[in-house]
Design a protein around this motif. Structure first.
Motif, PDB file in Angstrom:
ATOM      1  N   LEU A  34      -0.917  -5.142  -6.299  1.00 22.11           N
ATOM      2  CA  LEU A  34      -0.940  -4.405  -5.031  1.00 22.11           C
ATOM      3  C   LEU A  34      -2.371  -4.198  -4.515  1.00 22.11           C
ATOM      4  O   LEU A  34      -2.633  -4.330  -3.319  1.00 22.11           O
ATOM      5  N   LEU A  38       4.514   0.800   1.708  1.00 19.02           N
ATOM      6  CA  LEU A  38       5.311  -0.106   0.890  1.00 19.02           C
ATOM      7  C   LEU A  38       6.752  -0.020   1.385  1.00 19.02           C
ATOM      8  O   LEU A  38       7.409   1.015   1.188  1.00 19.02           O
ATOM      9  N   GLY A  86       2.337   5.209 -10.102  1.00 16.07           N
ATOM     10  CA  GLY A  86       1.007   5.787 -10.197  1.00 16.07           C
ATOM     11  C   GLY A  86       1.221   7.292 -10.347  1.00 16.07           C
ATOM     12  O   GLY A  86       2.113   7.851  -9.726  1.00 16.07           O
ATOM     13  N   GLU A 118      -2.260   4.450 -13.317  1.00 14.57           N
ATOM     14  CA  GLU A 118      -1.149   3.564 -12.952  1.00 14.57           C
ATOM     15  C   GLU A 118      -0.208   3.391 -14.132  1.00 14.57           C
ATOM     16  O   GLU A 118      -0.608   2.994 -15.219  1.00 14.57           O
ATOM     17  N   LYS A 119       1.051   3.711 -13.899  1.00 15.04           N
ATOM     18  CA  LYS A 119       2.151   3.494 -14.850  1.00 15.04           C
ATOM     19  C   LYS A 119       1.857   3.963 -16.276  1.00 15.04           C
ATOM     20  O   LYS A 119       1.953   3.180 -17.238  1.00 15.04           O
ATOM     21  N   VAL A 158       3.060   8.796  -7.327  1.00 14.20           N
ATOM     22  CA  VAL A 158       2.653   8.266  -6.021  1.00 14.20           C
ATOM     23  C   VAL A 158       3.831   7.491  -5.442  1.00 14.20           C
ATOM     24  O   VAL A 158       4.430   6.659  -6.110  1.00 14.20           O
ATOM     25  N   ILE A 159       4.155   7.778  -4.186  1.00  9.24           N
ATOM     26  CA  ILE A 159       5.202   7.052  -3.463  1.00  9.24           C
ATOM     27  C   ILE A 159       4.492   6.204  -2.402  1.00  9.24           C
ATOM     28  O   ILE A 159       3.395   6.559  -1.967  1.00  9.24           O
ATOM     29  N   GLY A 160       5.137   5.115  -1.976  1.00 10.05           N
ATOM     30  CA  GLY A 160       4.416   4.099  -1.205  1.00 10.05           C
ATOM     31  C   GLY A 160       3.944   4.405   0.200  1.00 10.05           C
ATOM     32  O   GLY A 160       4.226   3.654   1.141  1.00 10.05           O
ATOM     33  N   THR A 198      -4.062   1.949  -7.321  1.00 11.69           N
ATOM     34  CA  THR A 198      -4.278   3.256  -7.967  1.00 11.69           C
ATOM     35  C   THR A 198      -5.683   3.333  -8.574  1.00 11.69           C
ATOM     36  O   THR A 198      -6.375   4.344  -8.429  1.00 11.69           O
ATOM     37  N   ARG A 212      13.420  10.153  -0.630  1.00 12.39           N
ATOM     38  CA  ARG A 212      12.916   8.805  -0.850  1.00 12.39           C
ATOM     39  C   ARG A 212      13.964   7.963  -1.597  1.00 12.39           C
ATOM     40  O   ARG A 212      14.590   8.422  -2.547  1.00 12.39           O
TER      41      ARG A 212
HETATM   42  C1  G1P Z   1       3.506   0.606  -6.650  1.00 14.64           C
HETATM   43  C2  G1P Z   1       2.206   1.314  -7.043  1.00 14.64           C
HETATM   44  C3  G1P Z   1       2.517   2.616  -7.765  1.00 14.64           C
HETATM   45  C4  G1P Z   1       3.415   3.483  -6.917  1.00 14.64           C
HETATM   46  C5  G1P Z   1       4.696   2.709  -6.525  1.00 14.64           C
HETATM   47  C6  G1P Z   1       5.518   3.516  -5.533  1.00 14.64           C
HETATM   48  O1  G1P Z   1       4.147   0.180  -7.830  1.00 14.64           O
HETATM   49  O2  G1P Z   1       1.435   0.451  -7.850  1.00 14.64           O
HETATM   50  O3  G1P Z   1       1.319   3.295  -8.043  1.00 14.64           O
HETATM   51  O4  G1P Z   1       3.757   4.656  -7.625  1.00 14.64           O
HETATM   52  O5  G1P Z   1       4.366   1.459  -5.910  1.00 14.64           O
HETATM   53  O6  G1P Z   1       6.716   2.885  -5.232  1.00 14.64           O
HETATM   54  P1  G1P Z   1       5.327  -0.927  -7.840  1.00 14.64           P
HETATM   55  O7  G1P Z   1       6.588  -0.193  -7.529  1.00 14.64           O
HETATM   56  O8  G1P Z   1       4.977  -1.941  -6.800  1.00 14.64           O
HETATM   57  O9  G1P Z   1       5.330  -1.493  -9.235  1.00 14.64           O
END
Ligand code: G1P
Length: 297
Positions: free
Chosen positions: A112, A132, A173, A192-193, A205-207, A233, A255
């Motif tokens: 990302l 996102l 995140g 992150e994760k 964290v939401i997108g 992140t 969400r």
């Molecule tokens: C991404 C971001 C993550 C965030 C998430 C939200 O992860 O890297 O930090 O919390 O979107 O949906 P992904 O879902 O693409 O793995």
């Protein structure tokens, strides 16, 4: 006073493998919640928040997405001739102004952070939003608009946040939470994760992001993070270490994780139930299925 946010990046380069075989030929972002593609929800939310420039980071096989945003003049003409004004209005509401959309290719799936970095030249030296489209947020006031209003007071970077069950932190995140300031919290760090036992909190964290260009400079280093990918992140966390304030905004709304099948189905039902033309039939159907285990014919 914080500078106005008029540009948004939509990272849509993912392969959407969780939705195979559909995504073999249809980009995930074009899949429909009721009768509108996923991406239309994100676009409408961005527009409501005052965004006027839309930057899509795409990849091979996403041309249907570009076609979707073209004006379909043959269809428009046909609806006009038949006097189908309501449909014409629906169609016109999806039309984008010439030059409002730009497409950038992410040539390799490097994460990302990398996708966002691919748009750096189109952002220049301004604050910008990242949305996102997999994260669909049903809210009375669109989530990004809520955030922009808060950001106008705080400045800095801002990410949308919500609490998740502690065992789910490894999908998100996660914020290391500092001071509470009303609907936002100041972040002391971001990971992150993280595994649940290593997560600094369960505030995920939401997108939706409002970011300063400094995050793009941080991404210049192309450092690999979680999952061997370049993470957004990590670039935001670097801003925190450099003394730039980062806020987690606790948005008002629901969400749906439309990156998962279960989330997509839930969103479909929720959005259908919110529609006057569908509610009654669907309610009856759901009631029958749940209560009697059988659907009415
Ligand atoms: C991404 C971001 C993550 C965030 C998430 C939200 O992860 O890297 O930090 O919390 O979107 O949906 P992904 O879902 O693409 O793995």
């Amino acid at each position: 006073m914080a500078r106005k946010v008029t540009k948004a990046i939509f990272p849509v380069a993912g392969l959407g493998t969780r939705f195979l075989p559909a995504t073999k030929s249809v980009p995930k972002e074009i899949m429909t919640l009721v009768d509108r593609p996923l991406v239309q929800y994100a676009i409408d939310e961005a527009r409501a928040a005052g965004i006027t420039e839309f930057i899509f980071v795409t990849s091979r096989g996403k041309s249907a997405l570009e076609d979707y945003f073209d004006h379909n003049q043959i269809l428009e003409q046909s609806l006009k001739e038949k006097g189908k004004d309501e449909l014409l209005k629906t169609l016109n509401a999806t039309n984008m102004e010439s030059g409002a959309i730009a497409y950038i290719r992410q040539h390799k799936a490097l994460g990302l952070g990398h996708a966002v970095w691919c748009a750096r030249r189109l952002i220049g030296d301004e604050p910008f939003a990242v949305m996102l489209p997999d994260d669909v947020i049903a809210a009375e006031k669109p989530c990004l608009q809520q955030m922009i209003e808060a950001y106008e007071e705080t400045g800095g970077n801002m990410v949308a946040t919500m609490e998740v069950p502690p065992e789910k932190t490894s999908s998100y995140g996660v914020l290391d939470v500092g001071d509470n300031i009303g609907t936002a919290v100041r972040a002391r760090g971001m990971v992150e994760k993280p595994k649940p036992e290593e997560a600094p909190s369960n505030l995920a964290v939401i997108g939706r992001y409002i970011l300063r260009p400094s995050v793009l400079y941080n991404l210049n280093q192309n450092k690999l993070g979680s999952g061997g990918e370049i993470q957004l992140t990590d670039a935001i966390a670097e801003d925190i270490r450099n003394g730039v304030p980062v806020f987690g905004y606790k948005f008002d709304g629901q969400r749906f994780d439309c990156g998962s099948k279960a989330g997509f189905l839930q969103a479909t039902v929720a959005f259908a139930l919110a529609r006057d033309d569908l509610r009654e039939d669907l309610q009856e159907y759901l009631h029958d299925v749940i209560v009697t285990g059988q659907a009415a014919q």
